[in-house]
Write a protein that holds these residues in place. Structure first.
Motif, PDB file in Angstrom:
ATOM      1  N   LYS A 122      19.165  -1.612  59.373  1.00  0.00           N
ATOM      2  CA  LYS A 122      18.970  -0.352  58.640  1.00  0.00           C
ATOM      3  C   LYS A 122      18.716  -0.591  57.155  1.00  0.00           C
ATOM      4  CE  LYS A 122      23.961   0.679  58.310  1.00  0.00           C
ATOM      5  NZ  LYS A 122      24.408  -0.538  59.017  1.00  0.00           N
ATOM      6  N   THR A 123      19.429  -1.539  56.543  1.00  0.00           N
ATOM      7  CA  THR A 123      19.197  -1.833  55.124  1.00  0.00           C
ATOM      8  C   THR A 123      17.804  -2.413  54.916  1.00  0.00           C
ATOM      9  OG1 THR A 123      21.549  -2.167  54.686  1.00  0.00           O
ATOM     10  CG2 THR A 123      19.997  -3.184  53.159  1.00  0.00           C
ATOM     11  N   HIS A 124      17.374  -3.304  55.800  1.00  0.00           N
ATOM     12  CA  HIS A 124      16.017  -3.853  55.731  1.00  0.00           C
ATOM     13  C   HIS A 124      14.991  -2.723  55.751  1.00  0.00           C
ATOM     14  CE1 HIS A 124      13.077  -7.182  57.234  1.00  0.00           C
ATOM     15  NE2 HIS A 124      12.407  -6.223  56.609  1.00  0.00           N
ATOM     16  N   LEU A 125      15.190  -1.774  56.642  1.00  0.00           N
ATOM     17  CA  LEU A 125      14.207  -0.706  56.813  1.00  0.00           C
ATOM     18  C   LEU A 125      14.152   0.213  55.595  1.00  0.00           C
ATOM     19  CD1 LEU A 125      12.186   0.055  58.941  1.00  0.00           C
ATOM     20  CD2 LEU A 125      13.883   1.547  59.992  1.00  0.00           C
ATOM     21  N   ILE A 126      15.299   0.598  55.050  1.00  0.00           N
ATOM     22  CA  ILE A 126      15.259   1.524  53.912  1.00  0.00           C
ATOM     23  C   ILE A 126      14.799   0.819  52.635  1.00  0.00           C
ATOM     24  CG2 ILE A 126      16.968   3.065  54.925  1.00  0.00           C
ATOM     25  CD1 ILE A 126      19.042   1.940  53.043  1.00  0.00           C
ATOM     26  N   GLN A 127      15.073  -0.485  52.513  1.00  0.00           N
ATOM     27  CA  GLN A 127      14.512  -1.212  51.368  1.00  0.00           C
ATOM     28  C   GLN A 127      12.990  -1.316  51.506  1.00  0.00           C
ATOM     29  OE1 GLN A 127      15.954  -4.391  49.278  1.00  0.00           O
ATOM     30  NE2 GLN A 127      18.124  -3.901  49.494  1.00  0.00           N
ATOM     31  N   ALA A 128      12.514  -1.477  52.734  1.00  0.00           N
ATOM     32  CA  ALA A 128      11.064  -1.500  52.953  1.00  0.00           C
ATOM     33  C   ALA A 128      10.450  -0.164  52.563  1.00  0.00           C
ATOM     34  CB  ALA A 128      10.766  -1.817  54.419  1.00  0.00           C
ATOM     35  N   ILE A 129      11.118   0.946  52.887  1.00  0.00           N
ATOM     36  CA  ILE A 129      10.627   2.271  52.472  1.00  0.00           C
ATOM     37  C   ILE A 129      10.526   2.329  50.949  1.00  0.00           C
ATOM     38  CG2 ILE A 129      11.179   4.735  52.389  1.00  0.00           C
ATOM     39  CD1 ILE A 129      12.590   4.426  55.065  1.00  0.00           C
ATOM     40  N   ALA A 130      11.574   1.886  50.257  1.00  0.00           N
ATOM     41  CA  ALA A 130      11.599   1.951  48.795  1.00  0.00           C
ATOM     42  C   ALA A 130      10.441   1.175  48.179  1.00  0.00           C
ATOM     43  CB  ALA A 130      12.938   1.435  48.273  1.00  0.00           C
ATOM     44  N   GLN A 131      10.232  -0.046  48.669  1.00  0.00           N
ATOM     45  CA  GLN A 131       9.200  -0.890  48.062  1.00  0.00           C
ATOM     46  C   GLN A 131       7.792  -0.393  48.397  1.00  0.00           C
ATOM     47  OE1 GLN A 131      10.264  -5.215  47.800  1.00  0.00           O
ATOM     48  NE2 GLN A 131      11.810  -4.647  49.333  1.00  0.00           N
ATOM     49  N   ASP A 132       7.584   0.045  49.620  1.00  0.00           N
ATOM     50  CA  ASP A 132       6.257   0.535  50.001  1.00  0.00           C
ATOM     51  C   ASP A 132       5.940   1.850  49.287  1.00  0.00           C
ATOM     52  OD1 ASP A 132       4.071  -0.220  51.994  1.00  0.00           O
ATOM     53  OD2 ASP A 132       4.341   1.909  52.438  1.00  0.00           O
ATOM     54  N   ALA A 133       6.960   2.719  49.156  1.00  0.00           N
ATOM     55  CA  ALA A 133       6.742   3.991  48.461  1.00  0.00           C
ATOM     56  C   ALA A 133       6.403   3.757  46.993  1.00  0.00           C
ATOM     57  CB  ALA A 133       7.984   4.868  48.586  1.00  0.00           C
ATOM     58  N   ARG A 134       7.028   2.778  46.367  1.00  0.00           N
ATOM     59  CA  ARG A 134       6.704   2.458  44.971  1.00  0.00           C
ATOM     60  C   ARG A 134       5.253   1.992  44.844  1.00  0.00           C
ATOM     61  NH1 ARG A 134       9.153  -1.867  43.203  1.00  0.00           N
ATOM     62  NH2 ARG A 134       9.062  -1.352  40.995  1.00  0.00           N
ATOM     63  N   GLN A 135       4.784   1.238  45.834  1.00  0.00           N
ATOM     64  CA  GLN A 135       3.391   0.787  45.796  1.00  0.00           C
ATOM     65  C   GLN A 135       2.415   1.946  45.952  1.00  0.00           C
ATOM     66  OE1 GLN A 135       3.074  -2.234  48.809  1.00  0.00           O
ATOM     67  NE2 GLN A 135       4.433  -3.671  47.749  1.00  0.00           N
TER      68      GLN A 135
END
Length: 505
Positions: A213-226
């Motif tokens: 779950k932490t991997h997935l929400i960090q991926a959301i954060a980084q992709d959304a910033r891009q």
């Protein structure tokens, strides 16, 4: 002359404890203090429940009891401030009961120098008062740091609020399988959605430890910033620290405005958010962002309705969006995850090779979570590179032996207990939660309460609330009655034992 004992109160050196007297841990006195401190910990765990104890008291250590004052240490200033603000009186009461500490408790932050030297005291400006039995507990919450914490390694990046994000936790490196496919699809959809659009609001991802779950929400954060979005990513403790520090530095309004000006708020381990004022601010922030069409993503280890310490309004709000569970890793997904970890290690160590049969064997043996699979990959690499031997089935088995031996049982939920017991005794779950007192309902209800106490970390009050809002004394009566009955009735003993095994498989 006065001398400061770490961050505790000031003590007269002429009549107070010397540094030598505080350098404890030797002899019978230290052993007795350790035993008494263990009793304090058991009291706190029983009174507050496993979740609260693990969050706030698991890392508290006893340093010494000197002249009636129990000197305790914690690893962080935030934890010290939180305990002083919320649990000072409870700590004082239990230390007074179990330790020879009639004059209260002194909390300090243990700090270790980079070269491994002894812990060094903080400056006097950071020192709280001793929590004395004759005076109200003092509150001393540290101000927010002036600058953001630097990235921990070359893999880390910062989000807009200064929280460290790990570049390796991306959508590209996330291994998708049957148990996480829905959560992954929702996460990708949210990250790619334009600012001001909230496809699923809030998105609530819940899973056990190490399932991604932490991997997935960090991926959301980084992709959304891009994609140009303003993102704020918080762990629960970071959110609490930021809010409390803002209150103490009188910048709470700016803190709130900063949160309300973002496009995407992500909070990890939301089950650890404690305190009425902090929960209220968290609830206000969620409401303001959702009303403004901003996206919320929350991760936790249980369903919204199971957040017993969270205010009902917040639980209702979190349950109003899309709640997605990341399930246990099946064998096929474990093989894929371990294979991807080994491929990454092989890229850095070209001579390191692992046979596919070995990968399959390890993935079948390590059936817990993704973190243990990471540990297995690292152990196999260490054995291969340190010994220079080829990785065989035997060397892999030796490398992962401790992971297999310490494998934890499956986490049991109270709802699962209620459903299984209801089916076993031919009643409905609604009957178990009802006020009915017929023998056909009372017995399975008491067995279900007994199993909830035996197989889950929930406290008696929490179990009572989950069984139709009953008092904790009702749960305690049921537990004691079933314990006595299974000791006298072999058939009931075998029946309850079977239910335990069915729930833990």
């Amino acid at each position: 002359m006065l001398e400061q004992i770490e961050t505790g109160d000031f003590v007269d050196v002429a009549s107070g404890p010397s540094v030598a007297k505080l350098g404890l841990g030797k002899g019978a006195a230290a052993a007795a203090e350790k035993e008494s401190w263990d009793r304090v910990r058991r009291r706190l765990r029983a009174e507050l429940g496993e979740d609260v104890f693990s969050s706030w008291f698991a890392r508290v250590e006893i340093c010494a009891v000197v002249e009636g004052v129990a000197h305790l240490t914690v690893p962080t200033r935030f934890l010290k401030s939180w305990l002083e603000a919320h649990y000072a009186e409870r700590l004082r009461a239990h230390c007074t009961a179990e330790l020879d500490a009639p004059h209260g408790v002194s909390l300090s932050v243990r700090q270790v120098a980079r070269d491994g030297a002894e812990p060094r005291p903080e400056s006097p400006a950071q020192r709280p008062r001793i929590t004395d039995a004759r005076a109200p507990a003092a509150v001393n919450v540290e101000a927010a740091p002036a600058a953001a914490m630097p990235p921990a390694s070359e893999h880390d990046v910062m989000d807009a609020c200064g929280t460290v994000l790990d570049r390796r936790m991306s959508f590209q490196s996330f291994v998708v399988g049957k148990s996480n496919a829905l959560a992954f699809a929702a996460a990708e959809r949210i990250a790619a959605a334009p600012a001001g659009s909230a496809p699923y609001n809030p998105l609530y991802i819940h899973a056990g430890v190490g399932l991604g779950k932490t991997h997935l929400i960090q991926a959301i954060a980084q992709d959304a910033r891009q994609h140009g979005k303003r993102v704020a990513y918080f762990t629960a403790d970071r959110f609490m620290y930021g809010f409390v520090a803002a209150l103490k530095s009188q910048t709470a309004l700016a803190f709130k405005e900063k949160l309300r000006g973002i496009d995407l708020l992500i909070v990890d381990d939301v089950q650890f958010i404690q305190g009425r004022s902090i929960q209220q601010e968290f609830g206000h922030t969620i409401n303001a962002l959702i009303d403004a069409g901003k996206q919320i993503v929350v991760a936790a280890d249980r369903l919204p309705g199971d957040l017993e310490t969270m205010e009902e309004r917040i639980r209702s709000r979190l349950a109003g969006g899309l709640a997605v569970e990341i399930g246990e890793l099946d064998e096929g997904l474990r093989v894929k995850i371990l294979g991807s970890r080994l491929e990454a290690l092989q890229a850095a160590h070209p001579t390191f090779q692992v046979n596919p049969d070995v990968t399959t064997y390890v993935a079948r043996a390590v059936a817990t979570n993704g973190r243990d699979l990471d540990g297995a990959a690292n152990r196999i690499l260490a054995h291969a590179t340190l010994t220079g031997a080829t990785v065989t089935m035997e060397t892999a088995e030796a490398a992962i032996r401790d992971l297999v031996r310490t494998r934890e049982p499956r986490r049991v939920k109270i709802e699962e207990i209620q459903k299984l017991v209801a089916t076993r005794y031919n009643v409905s779950r609604a009957d178990i939660l009802s006020e009915r007192r017929t023998a056909a309902v009372v017995k399975p209800r008491q067995i279900a309460m007994y199993l909830a106490k035996a197989l889950t970390p929930r406290s008696l009050p929490e179990i009572g609330r989950r069984f139709g809002g009953r008092d904790h004394t009702t749960v305690l009566h049921a537990v004691r009655k079933i314990e006595k009955a299974i000791g006298e009735d072999r058939l009931l003993h075998d029946e309850v034992d079977l239910l335990k095994r069915m729930l833990q498989e």
